[in-house]
Design a protein around this motif. Structure first.
Motif, mmCIF file in Angstrom:
data_model
loop_
_atom_site.group_PDB
_atom_site.id
_atom_site.type_symbol
_atom_site.label_atom_id
_atom_site.label_comp_id
_atom_site.label_asym_id
_atom_site.label_seq_id
_atom_site.Cartn_x
_atom_site.Cartn_y
_atom_site.Cartn_z
ATOM 1 N N LEU A 129 29.631 41.158 55.996
ATOM 2 C CA LEU A 129 30.887 40.366 55.816
ATOM 3 C C LEU A 129 31.034 39.700 54.369
ATOM 4 C CD1 LEU A 129 31.768 38.502 59.160
ATOM 5 C CD2 LEU A 129 32.763 40.409 58.289
ATOM 6 N N THR A 130 29.710 39.397 53.919
ATOM 7 C CA THR A 130 29.635 38.812 52.664
ATOM 8 C C THR A 130 30.150 39.927 51.506
ATOM 9 O OG1 THR A 130 27.906 37.195 53.249
ATOM 10 C CG2 THR A 130 28.127 37.703 50.857
ATOM 11 N N LEU A 131 29.358 41.273 51.543
ATOM 12 C CA LEU A 131 29.469 42.378 50.761
ATOM 13 C C LEU A 131 31.028 42.687 50.905
ATOM 14 C CD1 LEU A 131 26.386 44.346 51.634
ATOM 15 C CD2 LEU A 131 26.868 43.500 49.077
ATOM 16 N N THR A 132 31.464 42.549 51.979
ATOM 17 C CA THR A 132 32.962 43.107 52.175
ATOM 18 C C THR A 132 33.912 41.917 51.132
ATOM 19 O OG1 THR A 132 32.649 44.097 54.212
ATOM 20 C CG2 THR A 132 34.941 43.165 53.638
ATOM 21 N N ALA A 133 33.708 40.894 51.462
ATOM 22 C CA ALA A 133 34.449 39.749 50.913
ATOM 23 C C ALA A 133 34.422 39.840 49.379
ATOM 24 C CB ALA A 133 33.953 38.416 51.443
ATOM 25 N N VAL A 134 33.066 40.157 48.949
ATOM 26 C CA VAL A 134 32.711 40.155 47.455
ATOM 27 C C VAL A 134 33.400 41.264 46.770
ATOM 28 C CG1 VAL A 134 30.837 40.689 45.793
ATOM 29 C CG2 VAL A 134 30.518 38.990 47.458
ATOM 30 N N SER A 135 33.729 42.404 47.562
ATOM 31 C CA SER A 135 34.047 43.534 47.066
ATOM 32 C C SER A 135 35.648 43.687 47.120
ATOM 33 C CB SER A 135 33.564 44.865 48.019
ATOM 34 O OG SER A 135 32.274 44.896 48.141
ATOM 35 N N LEU A 136 36.239 42.825 47.733
ATOM 36 C CA LEU A 136 37.785 42.926 47.946
ATOM 37 C C LEU A 136 38.583 42.742 46.468
ATOM 38 C CD1 LEU A 136 38.564 40.534 51.202
ATOM 39 C CD2 LEU A 136 38.598 43.037 50.897
ATOM 40 N N ILE A 137 37.828 41.888 45.616
ATOM 41 C CA ILE A 137 38.554 41.833 44.273
ATOM 42 C C ILE A 137 38.538 43.245 43.347
ATOM 43 C CG2 ILE A 137 38.478 40.534 41.957
ATOM 44 C CD1 ILE A 137 37.626 38.077 43.575
ATOM 45 N N PRO A 138 37.321 43.844 43.485
ATOM 46 C CA PRO A 138 37.124 44.810 42.755
ATOM 47 C C PRO A 138 38.030 46.208 43.510
ATOM 48 C CG PRO A 138 35.012 44.397 43.595
ATOM 49 C CD PRO A 138 36.089 43.172 43.528
ATOM 50 N N LEU A 139 38.147 46.144 44.805
ATOM 51 C CA LEU A 139 39.044 46.791 45.431
ATOM 52 C C LEU A 139 40.392 46.768 45.025
ATOM 53 C CD1 LEU A 139 39.184 48.936 47.963
ATOM 54 C CD2 LEU A 139 39.627 47.067 49.415
ATOM 55 N N ALA A 140 40.844 45.413 45.037
ATOM 56 C CA ALA A 140 42.090 45.256 44.684
ATOM 57 C C ALA A 140 42.458 45.899 43.198
ATOM 58 C CB ALA A 140 42.721 43.904 44.501
ATOM 59 N N LEU A 141 41.714 45.669 42.306
ATOM 60 C CA LEU A 141 41.998 46.145 40.975
ATOM 61 C C LEU A 141 41.632 47.791 41.091
ATOM 62 C CD1 LEU A 141 42.260 45.501 37.888
ATOM 63 C CD2 LEU A 141 39.814 45.480 37.714
ATOM 64 N N ALA A 142 40.880 48.496 41.683
ATOM 65 C CA ALA A 142 40.811 49.778 41.875
ATOM 66 C C ALA A 142 41.994 50.210 42.466
ATOM 67 C CB ALA A 142 39.692 50.173 42.861
ATOM 68 N N ILE A 143 42.639 49.867 43.439
ATOM 69 C CA ILE A 143 43.876 50.017 43.896
ATOM 70 C C ILE A 143 44.856 50.413 42.989
ATOM 71 C CG2 ILE A 143 45.673 49.819 45.708
ATOM 72 C CD1 ILE A 143 43.409 48.768 47.591
ATOM 73 N N TYR A 144 45.041 48.980 42.362
ATOM 74 C CA TYR A 144 46.249 48.994 41.200
ATOM 75 C C TYR A 144 46.048 50.076 40.309
ATOM 76 C CZ TYR A 144 48.901 46.960 37.421
ATOM 77 O OH TYR A 144 49.549 46.946 36.182
ATOM 78 N N LEU A 145 44.723 50.466 39.535
ATOM 79 C CA LEU A 145 44.589 51.199 38.542
ATOM 80 C C LEU A 145 44.694 52.792 39.051
ATOM 81 C CD1 LEU A 145 41.427 49.689 36.891
ATOM 82 C CD2 LEU A 145 43.739 49.844 36.007
ATOM 83 N N GLY A 146 44.287 52.989 40.244
ATOM 84 C CA GLY A 146 44.368 54.458 41.037
ATOM 85 C C GLY A 146 45.812 54.658 41.190
ATOM 86 N N ASN A 147 46.646 53.846 41.511
ATOM 87 C CA ASN A 147 48.113 53.941 41.890
ATOM 88 C C ASN A 147 48.978 54.267 40.506
ATOM 89 O OD1 ASN A 147 50.078 54.200 44.116
ATOM 90 N ND2 ASN A 147 51.134 52.599 43.173
ATOM 91 N N ILE A 148 48.272 53.737 39.577
ATOM 92 C CA ILE A 148 49.028 53.971 38.148
ATOM 93 C C ILE A 148 48.637 55.237 37.735
ATOM 94 C CG2 ILE A 148 48.887 53.268 35.712
ATOM 95 C CD1 ILE A 148 48.721 50.466 36.471
#
Length: 236
Positions: A190-209
């Protein structure tokens, strides 16, 4: 600590690719993630990351989803998924990792050097989906084989990406319930997941572009090169 940082970077770059193509993210991340944080932790965290990314892609592009194929793919892969979960519990991990590595290398080489599309009988296409489900049940990364099927069914990039995204939403949701029941979801994951959410959000944003701007064929070549490297890392 260093392993966790490298893992977060792995989540970031792999999910750029996941958002761009609708697949390959977990395939690319899983070999390194298993070595960095362990097999069970990697399966849980990458499963959640893949679920979030796929849900975003699917909902944002619902009109492009091929509903009939989505049902067919999900049902057949779910059958394989149930088998894969049991295989993972029975076979030795070293054997599974070797088989997994060989499979990844083979698919990467095929897509890099053998461009001609094969005409495959419907029975074999069905088998491919079931085997893809088995691999997904073991390693949360059955996308390599699913792409073989999808490439023959979908001609439009948007249809390809959005339909595959919802396949992962359904399958990964089921896997998450199994993981919770087996006690695999704990404070560490859960800690690893929580920490990974911000880079995940940025990755989704860039990947969609990138999905709307970059040449798909060129980026797929890069994806398969990275896929080859991931498979070789497992074997070595």
């Amino acid at each position: 600590m260093l392993n966790d940082v490298i893992f977060i970077l792995l989540v970031f770059f792999s999910n750029i690719i996941q958002t761009l193509t609708g697949f390959a993210g977990t395939m690319l991340a899983m070999p390194g993630a298993m070595l960095l944080i362990g097999v069970e932790n990697a399966k849980v965290v990458l499963n959640i990351m893949g679920l979030v990314a796929s849900l975003y892609i699917g909902l944002k592009n619902w009109k492009s989803v091929h509903k009939k194929e989505l049902i067919k793919i999900t049902v057949l892969m779910f059958m394989g998924l149930l088998i894969g979960i049991q295989i993972f519990k029975v076979l030795q991990m070293n054997m599974l990792l070797t088989i997994y590595g060989i499979m990844i290398v083979g698919i990467a080489l095929k897509n890099l050097f053998f461009k001609k599309k094969l005409r495959i009988h419907e029975v074999f296409l069905t088998a491919i989906l079931i085997i893809a489900g088995i691999i997904h049940g073991m390693f949360i990364s059955g996308g390599a084989l699913l792409v073989v099927y999808a490439a023959m069914r979908f001609k439009e990039k948007a249809e390809f990406r959005s339909t595959l995204a919802f396949v992962w939403v359904f399958l990964n949701s089921y896997l998450l319930m199994i993981q919770i029941g087996d006690g695999m979801v704990n404070s560490e994951t859960l800690t690893l997941t929580a920490v990974s959410l911000i880079p995940l959000a940025l990755a989704i944003y860039l990947g969609n572009i990138l999905h709307h701007r970059i040449d798909q064929n060129a980026f797929m070549k890069i994806t398969y090169v990275l896929l080859l490297a991931s498979g070789m890392m497992l074997l070595v």
